[in-house]
Design a protein around this motif. Structure first.
Motif, PDB file in Angstrom:
ATOM      1  N   CYS A 282       0.799  -1.229   0.000  1.00 29.48           N
ATOM      2  CA  CYS A 282       0.000   0.000   0.000  1.00 29.48           C
ATOM      3  C   CYS A 282       0.833   1.281   0.000  1.00 29.48           C
ATOM      4  CB  CYS A 282      -0.958   0.003   1.184  1.00 29.48           C
ATOM      5  SG  CYS A 282      -0.148   0.200   2.787  1.00 29.48           S
ATOM      6  N   SER A 283       2.162   1.151  -0.019  1.00 32.97           N
ATOM      7  CA  SER A 283       3.091   2.292  -0.049  1.00 32.97           C
ATOM      8  C   SER A 283       3.086   3.143   1.217  1.00 32.97           C
ATOM      9  CB  SER A 283       2.842   3.176  -1.269  1.00 32.97           C
ATOM     10  OG  SER A 283       3.013   2.423  -2.450  1.00 32.97           O
ATOM     11  N   SER A 284       2.505   2.635   2.299  1.00 39.08           N
ATOM     12  CA  SER A 284       2.491   3.358   3.561  1.00 39.08           C
ATOM     13  C   SER A 284       3.888   3.387   4.177  1.00 39.08           C
ATOM     14  CB  SER A 284       1.524   2.673   4.528  1.00 39.08           C
ATOM     15  OG  SER A 284       1.623   3.247   5.821  1.00 39.08           O
ATOM     16  N   THR A 285       4.155   4.425   4.951  1.00 43.44           N
ATOM     17  CA  THR A 285       5.393   4.506   5.720  1.00 43.44           C
ATOM     18  C   THR A 285       5.139   4.194   7.191  1.00 43.44           C
ATOM     19  OG1 THR A 285       5.126   6.875   6.016  1.00 43.44           O
ATOM     20  CG2 THR A 285       6.503   6.152   4.166  1.00 43.44           C
ATOM     21  N   ASN A 286       3.911   3.793   7.527  1.00 47.91           N
ATOM     22  CA  ASN A 286       3.529   3.431   8.892  1.00 47.91           C
ATOM     23  C   ASN A 286       3.965   1.981   9.141  1.00 47.91           C
ATOM     24  OD1 ASN A 286       2.373   3.173  11.403  1.00 47.91           O
ATOM     25  ND2 ASN A 286       0.264   3.032  10.631  1.00 47.91           N
TER      26      ASN A 286
END
Length: 75
Positions: free
Chosen positions: A31-35
């Motif tokens: 999802c390309s999240s940085t979390n």
């Protein structure tokens, strides 16, 4: 360059990635999240015994083994 395991806080995907340096931004592969949360990973386990570096006779006592010539069949 170490490979780290991460879990995404948004989509819960768990994945491994190569991290070239500490300033590199890692994103989720889904999802390309940085979390992301870095997970504790178990290191690879070898068949070696604690008595010798490669675990087979006639190896030298650890850590002398490793020159490439002491363990027939492992070179």
């Amino acid at each position: 360059m170490p490979i780290y395991e991460f879990r995404c806080g948004d989509c819960q995907l768990q994945f491994e990635t190569l991290v070239r340096n500490s300033s590199e931004t890692v994103t989720c592969k889904h999802c390309s999240s940085t979390n992301l949360k870095k997970l504790i990973s178990a290191h690879s386990v070898t068949k070696g015994s604690p008595d010798t570096a490669c675990g087979t006779a006639p190896c030298s006592p650890a850590p002398a083994c490793g020159s490439g010539g002491c363990c027939p069949g492992l070179n």
